[in-house]
Write a protein that holds these residues in place. Structure first.
Motif, short mmCIF file in Angstrom:
data_model
loop_
_atom_site.label_atom_id
_atom_site.label_comp_id
_atom_site.label_asym_id
_atom_site.label_seq_id
_atom_site.Cartn_x
_atom_site.Cartn_y
_atom_site.Cartn_z
N HIS A 119 0.83 -1.19 0.00
CA HIS A 119 0.00 0.00 0.00
C HIS A 119 0.87 1.25 0.00
O HIS A 119 1.96 1.26 0.58
CB HIS A 119 -0.90 0.04 1.23
N CYS A 120 0.35 2.32 -0.62
CA CYS A 120 0.89 3.66 -0.46
C CYS A 120 -0.18 4.51 0.23
O CYS A 120 -1.36 4.39 -0.10
CB CYS A 120 1.24 4.28 -1.81
N TYR A 121 0.23 5.35 1.16
CA TYR A 121 -0.69 6.21 1.89
C TYR A 121 -0.34 7.68 1.63
O TYR A 121 0.82 8.07 1.77
CB TYR A 121 -0.60 5.96 3.40
N ASP A 122 -1.35 8.46 1.27
CA ASP A 122 -1.23 9.91 1.19
C ASP A 122 -2.04 10.47 2.36
O ASP A 122 -3.27 10.57 2.29
CB ASP A 122 -1.77 10.40 -0.16
N LEU A 123 -1.36 10.80 3.45
CA LEU A 123 -2.01 11.21 4.69
C LEU A 123 -2.15 12.72 4.72
O LEU A 123 -1.15 13.44 4.76
CB LEU A 123 -1.21 10.72 5.89
N GLY A 124 -3.39 13.21 4.72
CA GLY A 124 -3.65 14.62 4.55
C GLY A 124 -3.62 14.96 3.08
O GLY A 124 -2.91 15.87 2.64
N ALA A 176 2.65 -1.10 4.22
CA ALA A 176 2.95 0.12 3.46
C ALA A 176 4.40 0.10 2.98
O ALA A 176 5.32 -0.18 3.75
CB ALA A 176 2.71 1.34 4.32
N SER A 177 4.58 0.43 1.71
CA SER A 177 5.94 0.61 1.20
C SER A 177 6.28 2.09 1.05
O SER A 177 7.46 2.45 0.99
CB SER A 177 6.11 -0.10 -0.14
N PHE A 178 5.25 2.95 0.99
CA PHE A 178 5.49 4.39 0.85
C PHE A 178 4.36 5.15 1.53
O PHE A 178 3.18 4.84 1.32
CB PHE A 178 5.56 4.78 -0.63
N VAL A 179 4.74 6.13 2.35
CA VAL A 179 3.78 6.98 3.04
C VAL A 179 4.20 8.43 2.83
O VAL A 179 5.39 8.76 2.92
CB VAL A 179 3.71 6.67 4.55
N ILE A 224 -4.10 4.62 -0.59
CA ILE A 224 -5.12 5.07 0.37
C ILE A 224 -4.89 6.55 0.60
O ILE A 224 -3.84 6.96 1.09
CB ILE A 224 -5.04 4.28 1.70
N ALA A 225 -5.89 7.36 0.22
CA ALA A 225 -5.81 8.82 0.32
C ALA A 225 -6.71 9.27 1.45
O ALA A 225 -7.93 9.09 1.39
CB ALA A 225 -6.22 9.46 -1.00
N VAL A 226 -6.12 9.88 2.47
CA VAL A 226 -6.84 10.17 3.71
C VAL A 226 -6.88 11.68 3.96
O VAL A 226 -5.84 12.36 3.88
CB VAL A 226 -6.16 9.49 4.92
#
Length: 244
Positions: free
Chosen positions: A62-67, A128-131, A88-90
């Motif tokens: 997963h990649c997460y874009d937090l904010g 996650a591999s990238f946050v 996952i875009a949060v």
């Protein structure tokens, strides 16, 4: 959707005391123009987020874009990473998530993005591999920042990478004052009035709470990251990559 026609004039409208800044529907409508004219190097931050993701992301993770706001970084990652990676875009602002969904409507492979309206502190970071925390940590209460970074580090797979970009606290000396004055000059050069500059500064007080470069780097170490690299600075905006 043509963002270029939506001009940020929110703080050019005198209407009594300035309210604390919030990511509401008014801000969402003008956000691309606001951030472009307010953050030096913003286009480079967005573009590099995709390139860093291309190097860091691993199939089946997963990649997460937090904010994520309106998803500029999410779309940059989507253009660069392989098909077998979930994004996952949060964001905790409903107006931002609605705007993100609208902007994904005609984007290839948008089905790989999971928009999530939630507080980033409540989101499980898994496989996650990238946050990315792009200009997000500064809006998190200071007492919660280490816990969030620790949970991100714990949710990264071996070789995983965090990208962190922030407005940083500048020393109150001649050099620091010069840097702050240059940032205001940057905003003037991009068409902001003195009223807008002053109004937004007031609105952000106690809402955006910056940390020094030294505090950020010490906190990343305390969160358990094995290494930290500072790769970007434009005036009082800095970005790092941290890895495990």
């Amino acid at each position: 959707m043509n963002d270029s026609t939506l001009i940020d004039d929110l703080f050019d409208r005198p209407s009594g005391p300035v309210r604390p800044f919030e990511f509401d529907a008014d801000v969402a409508r003008v956000f691309p123009d606001m951030v472009r004219r307010s953050v030096p190097g913003y286009a480079e931050l967005v573009g590099m987020s995709g390139l860093i993701a291309r190097r860091a992301a691993r199939p089946g993770t997963h990649c997460y874009d937090l904010g994520c706001s309106l998803g500029a970084v999410t779309r940059s990652i989507l253009r660069q990473v392989e098909a077998d990676v979930r994004l996952i875009a949060v964001d905790n602002a409903p107006a931002m998530i609605e705007g993100l969904q609208a902007r994904l409507a005609d984007v290839p492979h948008a089905e790989r993005v999971e928009p999530l309206c939630a507080d980033v502190r409540d989101v499980a970071i898994e496989n996650a591999s990238f946050v990315v925390l792009n200009l997000t940590l500064q809006f998190i209460p200071p007492e919660s920042r280490l816990d969030l970074l620790t949970r991100i580090r714990e949710g990264l797979v071996p070789g995983g990478v965090l990208m962190l970009a922030e407005k940083v606290l500048i020393p109150e000396d001649r050099g620091g004052r010069f840097m702050i004055q240059l940032h205001e000059d940057f905003k003037r050069a991009n068409g902001y009035s003195e009223m807008a500059i002053s109004g937004k500064r007031t609105a952000l007080e106690r809402v955006l709470v910056p940390d020094s470069v030294e505090t950020h780097e010490a906190r990343l170490g305390a969160a358990g990251f094995a290494g930290v690299g500072r790769w970007f600075q434009s005036l009082n905006f800095v970005a790092w990559v941290a890895w495990i």
